[in-house]
Design a protein around this motif. Sequence first.
Motif, PDB file in Angstrom:
ATOM      1  N   GLN A   1       0.826  -1.203   0.000  1.00 29.76           N
ATOM      2  CA  GLN A   1       0.000   0.000   0.000  1.00 29.76           C
ATOM      3  C   GLN A   1       0.864   1.258   0.000  1.00 29.76           C
ATOM      4  O   GLN A   1       0.546   2.243  -0.669  1.00 29.76           O
ATOM      5  N   HIS A   2       1.978   1.224   0.754  1.00 29.63           N
ATOM      6  CA  HIS A   2       2.891   2.367   0.759  1.00 29.63           C
ATOM      7  C   HIS A   2       3.417   2.630  -0.653  1.00 29.63           C
ATOM      8  O   HIS A   2       3.514   3.785  -1.087  1.00 29.63           O
ATOM      9  N   TYR A   3       3.758   1.540  -1.342  1.00 32.33           N
ATOM     10  CA  TYR A   3       4.278   1.709  -2.696  1.00 32.33           C
ATOM     11  C   TYR A   3       3.204   2.276  -3.629  1.00 32.33           C
ATOM     12  O   TYR A   3       3.469   3.203  -4.412  1.00 32.33           O
ATOM     13  N   GLU A   4       1.999   1.767  -3.560  1.00 34.23           N
ATOM     14  CA  GLU A   4       0.913   2.235  -4.436  1.00 34.23           C
ATOM     15  C   GLU A   4       0.635   3.724  -4.212  1.00 34.23           C
ATOM     16  O   GLU A   4       0.447   4.485  -5.170  1.00 34.23           O
ATOM     17  N   GLU A   5       0.602   4.144  -2.964  1.00 35.99           N
ATOM     18  CA  GLU A   5       0.351   5.555  -2.674  1.00 35.99           C
ATOM     19  C   GLU A   5       1.535   6.426  -3.100  1.00 35.99           C
ATOM     20  O   GLU A   5       1.351   7.558  -3.564  1.00 35.99           O
ATOM     21  N   ALA A   6       2.750   5.898  -2.949  1.00 32.28           N
ATOM     22  CA  ALA A   6       3.927   6.649  -3.392  1.00 32.28           C
ATOM     23  C   ALA A   6       3.906   6.860  -4.903  1.00 32.28           C
ATOM     24  O   ALA A   6       4.283   7.933  -5.398  1.00 32.28           O
ATOM     25  N   VAL A   7       3.458   5.844  -5.629  1.00 36.60           N
ATOM     26  CA  VAL A   7       3.353   5.966  -7.093  1.00 36.60           C
ATOM     27  C   VAL A   7       2.426   7.117  -7.457  1.00 36.60           C
ATOM     28  O   VAL A   7       2.712   7.919  -8.363  1.00 36.60           O
ATOM     29  N   LYS A   8       1.306   7.248  -6.755  1.00 40.72           N
ATOM     30  CA  LYS A   8       0.366   8.339  -7.021  1.00 40.72           C
ATOM     31  C   LYS A   8       1.021   9.698  -6.765  1.00 40.72           C
ATOM     32  O   LYS A   8       0.855  10.641  -7.556  1.00 40.72           O
ATOM     33  N   SER A   9       1.772   9.795  -5.666  1.00 37.96           N
ATOM     34  CA  SER A   9       2.441  11.062  -5.334  1.00 37.96           C
ATOM     35  C   SER A   9       3.502  11.407  -6.375  1.00 37.96           C
ATOM     36  O   SER A   9       3.637  12.571  -6.783  1.00 37.96           O
ATOM     37  N   ILE A  10       4.259  10.404  -6.806  1.00 37.00           N
ATOM     38  CA  ILE A  10       5.312  10.642  -7.781  1.00 37.00           C
ATOM     39  C   ILE A  10       4.723  11.116  -9.109  1.00 37.00           C
ATOM     40  O   ILE A  10       5.254  12.025  -9.755  1.00 37.00           O
ATOM     41  N   ARG A  11       3.615  10.543  -9.509  1.00 39.66           N
ATOM     42  CA  ARG A  11       2.963  10.979 -10.750  1.00 39.66           C
ATOM     43  C   ARG A  11       2.552  12.446 -10.660  1.00 39.66           C
ATOM     44  O   ARG A  11       2.707  13.217 -11.613  1.00 39.66           O
ATOM     45  N   MET A  12       2.035  12.848  -9.518  1.00 44.39           N
ATOM     46  CA  MET A  12       1.612  14.238  -9.344  1.00 44.39           C
ATOM     47  C   MET A  12       2.809  15.184  -9.348  1.00 44.39           C
ATOM     48  O   MET A  12       2.702  16.332  -9.791  1.00 44.39           O
ATOM     49  N   LEU A  13       3.967  14.697  -8.885  1.00 44.43           N
ATOM     50  CA  LEU A  13       5.172  15.532  -8.844  1.00 44.43           C
ATOM     51  C   LEU A  13       5.816  15.694 -10.214  1.00 44.43           C
ATOM     52  O   LEU A  13       6.618  16.599 -10.430  1.00 44.43           O
ATOM     53  N   ASP A  14       5.501  14.792 -11.138  1.00 47.34           N
ATOM     54  CA  ASP A  14       5.951  14.876 -12.530  1.00 47.34           C
ATOM     55  C   ASP A  14       7.462  15.097 -12.653  1.00 47.34           C
ATOM     56  O   ASP A  14       7.930  16.107 -13.171  1.00 47.34           O
ATOM     57  N   PRO A  15       8.261  14.137 -12.204  1.00 44.37           N
ATOM     58  CA  PRO A  15       9.717  14.317 -12.236  1.00 44.37           C
ATOM     59  C   PRO A  15      10.307  14.110 -13.629  1.00 44.37           C
ATOM     60  O   PRO A  15       9.690  13.495 -14.500  1.00 44.37           O
ATOM     61  N   ASP A  16      11.524  14.604 -13.802  1.00 47.93           N
ATOM     62  CA  ASP A  16      12.282  14.361 -15.025  1.00 47.93           C
ATOM     63  C   ASP A  16      13.012  13.030 -14.966  1.00 47.93           C
ATOM     64  O   ASP A  16      13.341  12.450 -16.004  1.00 47.93           O
ATOM     65  N   LEU A  17      13.288  12.544 -13.745  1.00 50.38           N
ATOM     66  CA  LEU A  17      14.081  11.317 -13.582  1.00 50.38           C
ATOM     67  C   LEU A  17      13.794  10.697 -12.230  1.00 50.38           C
ATOM     68  O   LEU A  17      13.623  11.407 -11.233  1.00 50.38           O
ATOM     69  N   LEU A  18      13.761   9.359 -12.184  1.00 50.83           N
ATOM     70  CA  LEU A  18      13.712   8.605 -10.937  1.00 50.83           C
ATOM     71  C   LEU A  18      15.053   7.915 -10.734  1.00 50.83           C
ATOM     72  O   LEU A  18      15.568   7.274 -11.654  1.00 50.83           O
ATOM     73  N   ILE A  19      15.596   8.043  -9.524  1.00 52.42           N
ATOM     74  CA  ILE A  19      16.891   7.437  -9.198  1.00 52.42           C
ATOM     75  C   ILE A  19      16.682   6.460  -8.045  1.00 52.42           C
ATOM     76  O   ILE A  19      16.341   6.867  -6.931  1.00 52.42           O
ATOM     77  N   HIS A  20      16.876   5.179  -8.311  1.00 47.13           N
ATOM     78  CA  HIS A  20      16.710   4.149  -7.279  1.00 47.13           C
ATOM     79  C   HIS A  20      18.090   3.806  -6.725  1.00 47.13           C
ATOM     80  O   HIS A  20      18.948   3.272  -7.432  1.00 47.13           O
ATOM     81  N   CYS A  21      18.294   4.108  -5.439  1.00 47.85           N
ATOM     82  CA  CYS A  21      19.607   3.934  -4.820  1.00 47.85           C
ATOM     83  C   CYS A  21      19.757   2.583  -4.117  1.00 47.85           C
ATOM     84  O   CYS A  21      20.410   2.470  -3.073  1.00 47.85           O
ATOM     85  N   GLY A  22      19.164   1.537  -4.680  1.00 48.93           N
ATOM     86  CA  GLY A  22      19.417   0.186  -4.197  1.00 48.93           C
ATOM     87  C   GLY A  22      18.400  -0.342  -3.212  1.00 48.93           C
ATOM     88  O   GLY A  22      17.610   0.394  -2.634  1.00 48.93           O
TER      89      GLY A  22
END
Length: 496
Positions: free
Chosen positions: A274-295
């Motif tokens: 659920q945390h991941y699903e809600e984070a996805v919604k927030s990230i979409r609203m933030l409209d970033p140029d890049l996502l960086i996954h640090c491991g």
Amino acid sequence: MKIFHFSDIHAGSDKHFRKENLLYIIDEINNGDYDLAIFTGDATNEGQRHEYEIAKEMLDKIECPLISIPGNHDARSGGIALFEEYIGPQNGIYEHGDAVVISVNSAVGDSNDGRIGRAKFNRLKKALNDHSEKEIKILAIHHHILPTPMSGRERNVLANAGDVLDLIQKADVDLVVSGHRHYPNVYEVEDTVYINAGTASSVKTRYGDVNSYCTIEINDKIKKVITKRLNGEDTVRKYSRNRKRVFSEFGKKEFRAIQLSNTYFSESNSFLAQHYEEAVKSIRMLDPDLLIHCGGIVKEGIPRDYNIAISELNKLDFPMVFTPAARDINYLGYQLFNQYFGELDQKYNNEKMLFQGLSTPQYDSSVGVVGETERKLLLESLNEAPQEFRSVYLHHNIIPIPRSREKGLLEDAGDLLRELVDAEIDLVLTGTSYHPYATKVGGTVIVNVNSMSSVYQRSRFGNSFNVIDIYEKVIVVSEVNALWGKKRLLGIWERA
């Protein structure tokens, strides 16, 4: 105020101790106009009585006020009791006009490790609070708080260095002086200057260096630190005390990156869907140029977890780069990472921005390392890059993180940190220790991100990810709660 700082004399047999070099340094103290001398530990080599007798004879020759604290060698063989008998108290507070020096013993008996336990940490916090009105605040401690370059494998940094670092910044400390690693080094972190002295008279210098000491001058405008080597080489560094703290003009926004880590994709309860699903919604609203996954992409490096990862990450239709953590390459993970995500050292760039990945984990180990060859190649690539903004992202942290025992540090963190700061890299992103933290070392902003969707995290704010907004004049770092979308500011820093 004018201060003489020296460390690690290692008094004892000729096998370890260069008496003539210490006598030369003592003459320098006595012939200079110093308000205070600070000795940051390792008066002896083995904590033995006969060594303390030699150390006392030497230190008693110093004519100006002297503050001394024990080091890890002084705590060997029950030597702390002898330190108090021959040298003085383990901890103390010394006031000199508008200045205060707070000294803390970080030594652990019969160990090279350093630690400021709960009782001493609380006393340090109280001392800084009680003397908050002082114009100059100085902390003296034997163990280094920031990793030191040219000092080998980084394995005995102060255990709770992150908490101490955080406390120092909140208390607006001017200077932190330390020793221990036998190699001199100076950093400015926010408005605090961290000074690590080399060894004054031990034969155990590093990388062909010589014995050395530091002089410090501080007034209402500058902090001036001179590292003086006994071969005559001096290194002078000056830091302003009138730093601008208010930003009224950011300029045009150039880039927005989302930094995330420790998603822990799996079918286990460690992954908070659920945390991941809600984070996805927030990230979409933030409209970033890049996502960086640090491991910490998956819980384990097995096909099932990687399949879940791909399915979940496909919900984020933005450009994305990855760097692995140890769990991402365990079992079959080394091959699976390449198969699902591509190269270990990934890169994103446009005309203005460069984000360079750096793989640090090792097989079946939580320890991270880069290595001399990889560091050299990395720096060559960064220095040749035409972009005006350069960033490096990796999993392991290169500075201590609060609320965690310092064990996520790279083995060669001291060398990497020094090289990145000297190369004026704008931004370093890390993703271990499960706690958000951001600060500036020299001209380099360093940001650690919390766990986004695993049960393992250490922040009362909850699981989160970071938003990095890069403007023409500043870098703004914010943290966003993964479940609720609440946002808070971690810091704003002027671009170099």
